[in-house]
Design an enzyme around this catalytic site. Sequence first.
Site, PDB file in Angstrom:
ATOM      1  N   ASP A 193      -2.134  49.513  64.960  1.00 10.65           N
ATOM      2  CA  ASP A 193      -3.148  49.661  66.026  1.00 10.65           C
ATOM      3  C   ASP A 193      -4.414  50.396  65.582  1.00 10.65           C
ATOM      4  O   ASP A 193      -5.514  50.024  66.018  1.00 10.65           O
ATOM      5  CB  ASP A 193      -2.545  50.370  67.246  1.00 10.65           C
ATOM      6  CG  ASP A 193      -1.685  49.445  68.097  1.00 10.65           C
ATOM      7  OD1 ASP A 193      -1.758  48.219  67.901  1.00 10.65           O
ATOM      8  OD2 ASP A 193      -0.937  49.957  68.947  1.00 10.65           O
ATOM      9  N   ALA A 202      10.767  52.421  70.125  1.00  8.10           N
ATOM     10  CA  ALA A 202      10.521  53.010  71.454  1.00  8.10           C
ATOM     11  C   ALA A 202       9.125  52.671  71.976  1.00  8.10           C
ATOM     12  O   ALA A 202       8.900  52.635  73.195  1.00  8.10           O
ATOM     13  CB  ALA A 202      10.699  54.521  71.384  1.00  8.10           C
ATOM     14  N   PHE A 229       0.814  52.220  68.213  1.00  5.44           N
ATOM     15  CA  PHE A 229       1.703  52.405  67.064  1.00  5.44           C
ATOM     16  C   PHE A 229       1.341  51.397  65.977  1.00  5.44           C
ATOM     17  O   PHE A 229       0.447  50.569  66.156  1.00  5.44           O
ATOM     18  CB  PHE A 229       3.175  52.250  67.485  1.00  5.44           C
ATOM     19  CG  PHE A 229       3.586  50.836  67.822  1.00  5.44           C
ATOM     20  CD1 PHE A 229       3.324  50.303  69.073  1.00  5.44           C
ATOM     21  CD2 PHE A 229       4.246  50.037  66.892  1.00  5.44           C
ATOM     22  CE1 PHE A 229       3.699  49.003  69.389  1.00  5.44           C
ATOM     23  CE2 PHE A 229       4.627  48.735  67.199  1.00  5.44           C
ATOM     24  CZ  PHE A 229       4.348  48.221  68.452  1.00  5.44           C
ATOM     25  N   ASP A 264       9.935  39.998  68.554  1.00  2.80           N
ATOM     26  CA  ASP A 264       9.638  40.065  67.125  1.00  2.80           C
ATOM     27  C   ASP A 264       8.152  39.831  66.980  1.00  2.80           C
ATOM     28  O   ASP A 264       7.604  38.864  67.518  1.00  2.80           O
ATOM     29  CB  ASP A 264      10.450  39.051  66.327  1.00  2.80           C
ATOM     30  CG  ASP A 264      10.546  39.498  64.870  1.00  2.80           C
ATOM     31  OD1 ASP A 264      11.190  40.535  64.620  1.00  2.80           O
ATOM     32  OD2 ASP A 264       9.937  38.857  63.994  1.00  2.80           O
TER      33      ASP A 264
HETATM   34  P1  ITT Z   1      12.725  46.081  66.450  1.00  4.08           P
HETATM   35  O1  ITT Z   1      12.999  45.027  65.406  1.00  4.08           O
HETATM   36  O2  ITT Z   1      13.848  47.077  66.615  1.00  4.08           O
HETATM   37  O3  ITT Z   1      12.263  45.481  67.759  1.00  4.08           O
HETATM   38  P2  ITT Z   1      10.439  46.730  64.745  1.00  4.08           P
HETATM   39  O4  ITT Z   1       9.318  47.712  64.870  1.00  4.08           O
HETATM   40  O5  ITT Z   1      11.192  46.670  63.433  1.00  4.08           O
HETATM   41  O6  ITT Z   1      11.476  46.992  65.958  1.00  4.08           O
HETATM   42  P3  ITT Z   1       9.557  44.003  64.290  1.00  4.08           P
HETATM   43  O7  ITT Z   1      10.644  43.670  63.350  1.00  4.08           O
HETATM   44  O8  ITT Z   1       9.152  42.990  65.344  1.00  4.08           O
HETATM   45  O9  ITT Z   1       9.889  45.314  65.120  1.00  4.08           O
HETATM   46  O10 ITT Z   1       8.272  44.430  63.451  1.00  4.08           O
HETATM   47  C1  ITT Z   1       7.099  44.632  64.132  1.00  4.08           C
HETATM   48  C2  ITT Z   1       6.099  45.353  63.235  1.00  4.08           C
HETATM   49  O11 ITT Z   1       4.828  44.715  63.411  1.00  4.08           O
HETATM   50  C3  ITT Z   1       5.920  46.775  63.723  1.00  4.08           C
HETATM   51  O12 ITT Z   1       6.782  47.663  63.051  1.00  4.08           O
HETATM   52  C4  ITT Z   1       4.449  47.018  63.419  1.00  4.08           C
HETATM   53  O13 ITT Z   1       4.299  47.311  62.057  1.00  4.08           O
HETATM   54  C5  ITT Z   1       3.826  45.647  63.672  1.00  4.08           C
HETATM   55  N1  ITT Z   1       3.437  45.498  65.090  1.00  4.08           N
HETATM   56  C6  ITT Z   1       4.012  44.694  66.030  1.00  4.08           C
HETATM   57  N2  ITT Z   1       3.422  44.842  67.217  1.00  4.08           N
HETATM   58  C7  ITT Z   1       2.467  45.771  67.053  1.00  4.08           C
HETATM   59  C8  ITT Z   1       1.534  46.367  67.908  1.00  4.08           C
HETATM   60  O14 ITT Z   1       1.496  46.085  69.197  1.00  4.08           O
HETATM   61  N3  ITT Z   1       0.705  47.273  67.399  1.00  4.08           N
HETATM   62  C9  ITT Z   1       0.734  47.595  66.101  1.00  4.08           C
HETATM   63  N4  ITT Z   1       1.600  47.107  65.219  1.00  4.08           N
HETATM   64  C10 ITT Z   1       2.468  46.192  65.686  1.00  4.08           C
END
Ligand code: ITT
Length: 199
Positions: free
Chosen positions: A156, A14, A153, A72
Amino acid sequence: MPELPRLVVATRNAHKTAEIRAMIGDSFEVLDVSSFPECPHIEETGTTFLENATLKAEGISRVVAGWVLSDDSGLEVDALGGAPGVWSSSYGGDEGNHPRNNERLLREMEGKSDRRARFRCTMVLAREGLAEADFSGTVEGRIIDALRGGAGFGYDPLFIPEGHELTFAELGDGVKNSLSHRARALAKVIDFLKHSGPK
Ligand code: ITT
């Protein structure tokens, strides 16, 4: 007033949806898979951001009409050989458990003087089960040795973007959304959608 075109984000995170919605403004109605209970769970079996983004966008666009956008993303830390990378979301052992992921990152970084790191984001746009384009964005920065801040999240609270002295979690959404990996990838997506005509 004409109805806004719809963009469905292929995510269960989310926070990602909220950031994308805030950045996209009022040119699209942004929804995610939580509005479509018929969406399957997509197994992220790829070994690159692009492979996983393609799996998510194609998988969700088989059951949802119109443009589907996946994201991703992950954190790459130089002193850890690029880890956690594609496995960022389960680094602490537990899929999507951000406190555990941060605990492990802090542990692995103990005593390391090279703190350089970057967030990467790859987005894929798909329709009717087929990927049509991909877009990437990166933000360089460094990892600190204790959690700071309550916004955002994931990693961060441990990441300070280049040119700043505060973490993404301290800087807040406005600043994060102006320079993040996600913002940089999304700017290219918006440009592509502007030039792709009505669908
Ligand atoms: P979806 O696959 O359902 O989109 P997810 O959170 O599992 O959700 P990813 O597989 O792309 O998404 O994993 C991304 C992870 O990388 C996320 O859970 C964070 O741990 C980290 N991450 C990605 N973008 C971030 C951000 O903007 N700020 C902090 N951590 C981030």
